[in-house]
Design an enzyme around this catalytic site. Structure first.
Site, PDB file in Angstrom:
ATOM      1  N   SER A   1       0.853  -1.182   0.000  1.00 30.59           N
ATOM      2  CA  SER A   1       0.000   0.000   0.000  1.00 30.59           C
ATOM      3  C   SER A   1       0.892   1.235   0.000  1.00 30.59           C
ATOM      4  O   SER A   1       2.039   1.192   0.460  1.00 30.59           O
ATOM      5  CB  SER A   1      -0.876   0.020   1.252  1.00 30.59           C
ATOM      6  OG  SER A   1      -1.550   1.255   1.393  1.00 30.59           O
TER       7      SER A   1
ATOM      8  N   TYR B   1      -2.433  -0.410  10.420  1.00 29.95           N
ATOM      9  CA  TYR B   1      -2.412  -0.767   8.998  1.00 29.95           C
ATOM     10  C   TYR B   1      -1.100  -0.326   8.365  1.00 29.95           C
ATOM     11  O   TYR B   1      -0.456  -1.091   7.642  1.00 29.95           O
ATOM     12  CB  TYR B   1      -3.604  -0.124   8.287  1.00 29.95           C
ATOM     13  CG  TYR B   1      -3.703  -0.469   6.818  1.00 29.95           C
ATOM     14  CD1 TYR B   1      -4.259  -1.679   6.405  1.00 29.95           C
ATOM     15  CD2 TYR B   1      -3.231   0.413   5.844  1.00 29.95           C
ATOM     16  CE1 TYR B   1      -4.349  -2.001   5.066  1.00 29.95           C
ATOM     17  CE2 TYR B   1      -3.320   0.100   4.497  1.00 29.95           C
ATOM     18  CZ  TYR B   1      -3.874  -1.100   4.116  1.00 29.95           C
ATOM     19  OH  TYR B   1      -3.968  -1.428   2.772  1.00 29.95           O
TER      20      TYR B   1
END
Length: 226
Positions: free
Chosen positions: A135, A148
């Site tokens: 990501s 995250y």
């Protein structure tokens, strides 16, 4: 024909990556967490697109027993995996003070620990490539995604180390920017674009150095028709 394993293929990036390989007449092994209806839609469309074979398995990456069960089923089928795409992930949009211990554990277990364990178990039967879906939040941070971000930073480190220890494999971390999936409430880039980027990486004759970051926001702007 290649055999491609894609985790988290019931929707979003995983689904659209599966569609790309289906059009290439590859054989697919797809996992999902809960939504049997959505993974069935993925499977059926993959078959229409030309996949030679599509097998579907339920697996929760936070559960060691389910990882072991999935790996054993694949090994018992004597399947040789050409490409493993570690796509499955989960996200909690809360600051660190708002997250519970279980929410912290879930993200780390699914996004990092479970992915590492699955990769380790499959290493003896992977022929060619491992693509970890990271990501942009693995390279930059934001205050409402602390765990995250940590998991995706960790996944990049795992990718780089794995590339060093497994020089016979091509290992990469594809980093999408904001992409329109359930995790983002369908805000952002179309997941089809990321699927095409992953497929191009997997099938190109010219590849980046092993362990490289493949940053979607840079490549898709440089090559808008990818």
């Amino acid at each position: 024909m290649k055999t491609v394993v894609i985790t988290g293929a019931s929707s979003g990036i995983g689904r659209h990556t599966a569609y790309q390989f289906a059009k290439n007449n590859d054989s697919l092994v797809l996992t999902y967490h809960k939504d049997i209806d959505e993974i069935t839609k993925t499977k059926n469309h993959c078959m229409k697109l030309g996949a030679i074979n599509v097998e579907v398995f339920q697996m929760d990456l936070s559960d060691d027993r389910q990882i072991e069960k999935f790996v054993l089923e694949i090994k018992n089928k004597k399947v040789e995996i050409d490409i493993l795409i570690n796509n499955a992930a989960t996200i909690i949009w809360k600051t660190i003070g708002q997250q519970t211990g279980k929410e912290i554990e879930l993200q780390l277990r699914v996004n990092l620990e479970g992915t590492i364990k699955l990769t380790q178990a499959f290493l003896p039967i992977i022929r060619s490539m491992i693509i970890n879906i990271g990501s942009k939040m693995g390279k930059v941070t934001r205050p409402d995604l602390p765990v995250y971000c940590a998991s995706k930073f960790g996944l990049r480190g795992f990718t780089q180390s794995l590339a060093q220890s497994q020089p016979h494999l091509s290992v990469y971390c594809v980093n999408p920017d904001l992409t329109a999936t359930k995790m983002t409430k369908y805000v952002g880039r179309a997941p089809e674009e990321i699927g095409r980027l992953i497929f191009k990486l997997a099938t190109s004759t010219t590849k980046p150095s092993p362990g490289s970051d493949i940053d979607a926001w840079e490549l898709l702007e440089a090559i808008p028709d990818i």
